[in-house]
Scaffold this active site. Sequence first.
Site, PDB file in Angstrom:
ATOM      1  N   SER A 275       0.820  -1.216   0.000  1.00  0.00           N
ATOM      2  CA  SER A 275       0.000   0.000   0.000  1.00  0.00           C
ATOM      3  C   SER A 275       0.854   1.265   0.000  1.00  0.00           C
ATOM      4  CB  SER A 275      -0.963   0.003   1.187  1.00  0.00           C
ATOM      5  OG  SER A 275      -0.281  -0.158   2.415  1.00  0.00           O
ATOM      6  N   HIS A 305      -1.803  -8.774   1.932  1.00  0.00           N
ATOM      7  CA  HIS A 305      -1.485  -7.516   2.619  1.00  0.00           C
ATOM      8  C   HIS A 305      -2.577  -7.248   3.652  1.00  0.00           C
ATOM      9  CE1 HIS A 305       0.296  -3.776   3.524  1.00  0.00           C
ATOM     10  NE2 HIS A 305      -0.149  -3.037   2.531  1.00  0.00           N
ATOM     11  N   HIS A 351       6.313 -12.470   8.345  1.00  0.00           N
ATOM     12  CA  HIS A 351       6.381 -11.092   7.844  1.00  0.00           C
ATOM     13  C   HIS A 351       7.517 -10.994   6.849  1.00  0.00           C
ATOM     14  CE1 HIS A 351       6.900  -6.692   7.812  1.00  0.00           C
ATOM     15  NE2 HIS A 351       5.632  -6.658   8.168  1.00  0.00           N
ATOM     16  N   ARG A 360       3.715  -4.392  17.172  1.00  0.00           N
ATOM     17  CA  ARG A 360       2.302  -4.023  17.084  1.00  0.00           C
ATOM     18  C   ARG A 360       1.420  -5.136  17.666  1.00  0.00           C
ATOM     19  NH1 ARG A 360       1.984  -2.890  10.805  1.00  0.00           N
ATOM     20  NH2 ARG A 360       3.042  -4.911  10.918  1.00  0.00           N
ATOM     21  N   ASP A 406      -1.613  -8.542  12.406  1.00  0.00           N
ATOM     22  CA  ASP A 406      -2.930  -9.078  12.066  1.00  0.00           C
ATOM     23  C   ASP A 406      -3.357 -10.218  12.976  1.00  0.00           C
ATOM     24  OD1 ASP A 406      -3.161  -7.331   9.865  1.00  0.00           O
ATOM     25  OD2 ASP A 406      -1.963  -8.693   8.630  1.00  0.00           O
TER      26      ASP A 406
END
Length: 469
Positions: A275, A305, A351, A360, A406
């Site tokens: 993105s 993604h 990742h 995160r 995620d």
Amino acid sequence: MVFLRSVSALSRLRSRLVQQSGLNGSVRWLQSSSETDLHSQLKELIPEQQERLKKLKAECGKVQLGNITVDMVIGGMRGMTGMLWETSLLDPDEGIRFRGLSIPECQKLLPAANPGGEPLPEGLLWLLLTGKVPSKDQVAALSKELRARATVPDHVYKVIDALPVTAHPMTQFATGVMGLQVHSEFQKAYEKGVSKSKFWEPTYEDSLNLIAKVPLIAAYVYRRAYKDGKVIPVDHSLDYGGNFSHMLGFDDPKMQELMRLYVTIHSDHEGGNVSAHTAHLVGSALSDPYLSFAAALNGLAGPLHGLANQEVLLWIKSVVDECGENITTDQLKDYVWKTLNSGKVVPGYGHGVLRKTDPRYTCQREFALKHLPDDPLFQLVSKLYEVVPPILTQLGKVKNPWPNVDAHSGVLLNHFGLTEARYYTVLFGVSRSIGICSQIIWDRALGLPLERPKSVTMEWLEKHCKKAA
């Protein structure tokens, strides 16, 4: 990044505190709380950074950064250093740093809505654009400015309404962003012949307008798709994250805190991800921020993604459906192996850059331990953290067996009632507007050129390898 400036006894004291706390010296504290205008701050910083880049190019332009291999060319350019991205840097071991600050440091230093609460996204926007840690007054002023810009023309809603209500929320969201494009200040200025040195100013206007408006469009998509189209208006007493939660229909203070954290940690992840890179590439052709961001959203919607955060919760629920909430460790191991043996991946693990647990993920886990420790799905996520990495390590093919962002976000959203997994990537998109737009402004300010890498054929590679041999 910008250098630490010491202009008073107070700022020198702050500098020492920064050094003592181990923070990156590239962060510069503001001179006083009266400097609340973000545009003025940038106007002061940009000439300094333009000269910095000019000097860097003149003195270091021929310095090599590494060798490109055939593997890199065929493997999606992984490992190539080939972009300038000022707002954040991803270290394989440390994780993401926003202008030199780690996520825990941002949680500690950026202003929050409540004492001990999560950082306000407006504060991160200020940090990404200026490299400075803002005061509460600066964040309050920026929050007020964003609320003033938070209006969406009726024609944008009509464009969205032309789509079937069953259209994927990301399709509706990207369509709404494209509907905003007709109001681009950059496009108008370019057609009037604005000088290149001033490109950043209409880009700034577009970017702040876009950041301010995307929560309204995203909330409209959610209410249209899942709540019979009953729209909730802006609450002008709330900050960016709190307001977004409110417009979605969630006024639980804990959910508002979660949305502040969610938007902040999802805002930027350096420039190489799909993105961010897409926005940079499209913007390098001098497409305005609306066109660039809409293109980024289309990349974010891919299952490799941003769509992964949708896939994680669906997979976790499939575990519960088959094995029940009181799943044992052995049952969980069997289900993970079943997923892998079917040719699928365990969503939320691995990742492209990171080689450790995503910070995160860690901060979301800390949020869950604080606010929802007994949630069954959170407890399942905790079990997965114990089970999945050893299995992936055993396979021997996975460079990073650890969870990414995620792996956790969907469970938190689900706990507070936002259960519609198909919508989750839209939340990601709203967050990503802050990082992408911050970098687009600097792309214009620094006069970065059209991006045009060289491509080759397989025949060219074969001939090159023969010569090399």
